[in-house]
Design a protein around this motif. Structure first.
Motif, PDB file in Angstrom:
ATOM      1  N   GLN A 311       0.867  -1.346   0.082  1.00  0.00           N
ATOM      2  CA  GLN A 311      -0.210   0.284   0.500  1.00  0.00           C
ATOM      3  C   GLN A 311       0.384   1.235   0.162  1.00  0.00           C
ATOM      4  OE1 GLN A 311      -3.465   0.058  -0.326  1.00  0.00           O
ATOM      5  NE2 GLN A 311      -3.007   2.117  -0.751  1.00  0.00           N
ATOM      6  N   LEU A 312       1.750   0.741   0.657  1.00  0.00           N
ATOM      7  CA  LEU A 312       2.637   1.961   0.826  1.00  0.00           C
ATOM      8  C   LEU A 312       3.517   2.450  -0.862  1.00  0.00           C
ATOM      9  CD1 LEU A 312       5.685   3.092   3.037  1.00  0.00           C
ATOM     10  CD2 LEU A 312       6.677   3.418   1.333  1.00  0.00           C
ATOM     11  N   HIS A 313       3.327   1.815  -1.290  1.00  0.00           N
ATOM     12  CA  HIS A 313       4.264   1.849  -2.179  1.00  0.00           C
ATOM     13  C   HIS A 313       3.222   1.871  -3.895  1.00  0.00           C
ATOM     14  CE1 HIS A 313       8.552   0.933  -1.891  1.00  0.00           C
ATOM     15  NE2 HIS A 313       8.106   0.608  -0.860  1.00  0.00           N
ATOM     16  N   LEU A 314       2.269   1.660  -3.560  1.00  0.00           N
ATOM     17  CA  LEU A 314       0.797   2.470  -4.860  1.00  0.00           C
ATOM     18  C   LEU A 314       0.159   3.957  -4.441  1.00  0.00           C
ATOM     19  CD1 LEU A 314      -0.898  -0.889  -4.177  1.00  0.00           C
ATOM     20  CD2 LEU A 314      -0.099  -0.056  -5.711  1.00  0.00           C
ATOM     21  N   ASP A 315       0.254   4.347  -2.753  1.00  0.00           N
ATOM     22  CA  ASP A 315       0.454   5.663  -2.325  1.00  0.00           C
ATOM     23  C   ASP A 315       1.345   6.243  -2.855  1.00  0.00           C
ATOM     24  OD1 ASP A 315      -2.128   4.702  -1.339  1.00  0.00           O
ATOM     25  OD2 ASP A 315      -1.345   4.381   1.237  1.00  0.00           O
ATOM     26  N   LEU A 316       2.824   6.085  -2.916  1.00  0.00           N
ATOM     27  CA  LEU A 316       3.745   7.056  -2.364  1.00  0.00           C
ATOM     28  C   LEU A 316       4.763   6.483  -3.524  1.00  0.00           C
ATOM     29  CD1 LEU A 316       5.013   7.633   0.619  1.00  0.00           C
ATOM     30  CD2 LEU A 316       3.435   9.081  -0.943  1.00  0.00           C
ATOM     31  N   GLU A 317       4.175   6.054  -4.957  1.00  0.00           N
ATOM     32  CA  GLU A 317       4.784   5.555  -6.320  1.00  0.00           C
ATOM     33  C   GLU A 317       5.363   6.391  -6.792  1.00  0.00           C
ATOM     34  OE1 GLU A 317       4.827   2.687 -10.603  1.00  0.00           O
ATOM     35  OE2 GLU A 317       2.938   3.266  -9.133  1.00  0.00           O
ATOM     36  N   ALA A 318       4.894   7.148  -6.659  1.00  0.00           N
ATOM     37  CA  ALA A 318       5.641   8.763  -7.464  1.00  0.00           C
ATOM     38  C   ALA A 318       6.627   9.423  -6.683  1.00  0.00           C
ATOM     39  CB  ALA A 318       4.466   9.833  -8.447  1.00  0.00           C
ATOM     40  N   ASP A 319       6.076   9.979  -5.401  1.00  0.00           N
ATOM     41  CA  ASP A 319       6.221  10.757  -4.147  1.00  0.00           C
ATOM     42  C   ASP A 319       7.712  10.187  -3.830  1.00  0.00           C
ATOM     43  OD1 ASP A 319       5.228  13.214  -5.930  1.00  0.00           O
ATOM     44  OD2 ASP A 319       3.334  12.522  -4.076  1.00  0.00           O
TER      45      ASP A 319
END
Length: 410
Positions: A311-319
């Motif tokens: 979920q962390l990498h889904l939420d923050l893939e760009a940031d």
């Protein structure tokens, strides 16, 4: 600095630095009594002039009318910035020229109404004219000091309170104690300023190389308390430096990740909303703060559960680079290396099969279950239980999908 030279020679040296022969509008196109003021003069004195600096000019007559005349004559565009105060902007060939009607009966009176002495120095356009410095700005610049012209001038536009912290870090000057005390004393007056103007100033500060110090000053002086800024953010902000970005291996990503991290550390999404920030910035800031706090709460050295990592990498893939600034540099550097790999299945997660493929292969109908299945396959791929790019990946993904459906339906 050019301020150590005799007055006439100082003006000559400034004109050499300002290179008016490259201006899109020659100085002789302006009427008598016009003067260059503010940032261009200041930056030329400091030796930090940009190739195409913004030119601010005081006009003794009608500024908007002059802007329109020059736009027609030189082929640019004139934008009215403030019709009541008679301020216009002329944009042409990559240059920006702001024209403002003189306030008061003389140029000196106009300069004495400005915010900081560094911005209250004028260079009249008439050939041979000396610099005009009625507030002692040249001496302050020589001493690497930023000083307000007066307490009343700061209160005339309370945004100047915040601007002082920005100029201090941008210009690498030291804000004098008296001016800092005025800012501390009247910080609550910043609430009188439109949120959009405050946010613009904060974004400039967050982008400045030493912006972490200026934003920490905002927290220390409680300038943003009316908008619910985090008063405890000062220590965190001070760690969000260019040196930290370099140690974390951010590279070119630092140009946008540092400002985002700095604003998120200081301002919760609700505060950004009150400042009229875009919904996108509010959402990015909220996600960043949420995951920063979750990582802080996690047991030392313990990895998040797989589902949370995904979920962390889904939420923050760009940031993600903005989040990594909050982590120890060795850990952040390792994660940046993975983030740069576009094929990394965890840092750039995606399902090995899309919805149409799953519907066709398994006879599934569109609906929530299909979404849950795709998330499961994304998780399996992210942690290596489905090959990321192997020719057999689709077959392995279908096997995993059938197994998941069998468990789900018993």
């Amino acid at each position: 600095m050019a301020g150590n030279l005799p007055a006439d020679e100082r003006a000559v040296r400034l004109w050499e630095r300002l290179a008016p022969q490259h201006w899109p509008v020659p100085p002789d196109h302006f009427p008598a009594g016009c003067a260059l003021v503010g940032g261009a003069v200041r930056d030329a004195l400091l030796g930090r002039l940009a190739p195409c600096p913004d030119l601010d000019l005081v006009v003794p007559g009608a500024a908007i009318s002059l802007g329109r005349q020059l736009a027609r004559r030189c082929g640019g565009t004139c934008v009215v910035l403030d019709s009541e105060r008679d301020i216009a902007r002329l944009v042409l060939r990559g240059w920006t020229l702001d024209l403002a009607r003189q306030e008061g009966n003389s140029l000196e009176q106009d300069l004495r109404r400005r915010d900081y002495t560094a911005n209250a120095i004028a260079l009249p356009l008439a050939p041979g004219s000396p610099l005009l410095d009625p507030t002692g700005g040249l001496g302050d610049l020589r001493a690497a000091r930023l000083a307000a012209v007066s307490e009343a001038n700061l209160l005339a536009d309370p945004l100047r309170l915040l601007r002082g912290l920005r100029l201090e870090v941008e210009l690498e000057l030291v804000l004098e104690a008296r001016s800092r005390n005025w800012i501390r004393r009247h910080g609550a007056r910043l609430a009188e300023v439109a949120g959009e103007r405050v946010l613009t100033e904060l974004e400039k500060l967050a982008t400045a190389p030493g912006g972490e110090r200026g934003l920490a000053g905002c927290a220390e002086l409680s300038l943003l308390a009316p908008w619910g800024a985090d008063a405890t953010a000062e220590p965190v902000l001070l760690s969000l430096s260019l040196e930290q970005a370099e140690a974390c291996g951010l590279g070119s990503a630092a140009a946008w990740a540092l400002p985002l991290a700095r604003l998120a550390a200081l301002l919760p999404p609700e505060a950004l909303g009150q400042l009229r920030a875009s919904r996108q910035l509010q959402q990015r800031s909220g996600r960043l703060r949420r995951w920063w706090r979750r990582l802080t709460q996690a047991a030392a050295g313990a990895a998040l559960p797989e589902a949370e990592q995904l979920q962390l990498h889904l939420d923050l893939e760009a940031d993600l680079p903005a989040l990594l600034l909050f982590l120890p540099a060795p850990q952040a550097k390792q994660q940046m290396e993975r983030w740069h790999l576009a094929e990394d299945p965890l840092f750039h997660p995606s399902s090995p099969l899309n919805g149409v493929q799953l519907q066709q292969a398994l006879g599934l109908a569109p609906g929530p279950e299909l979404g849950v299945l795709m998330r499961h396959l994304t998780l399996e791929r992210a942690f290596g239980r489905i090959p990321p790019q192997d020719p057999a990946a689709s077959r392995a993904a279908l096997i995993a999908a059938r197994a998941w459906l069998d468990r789900r339906h018993g």
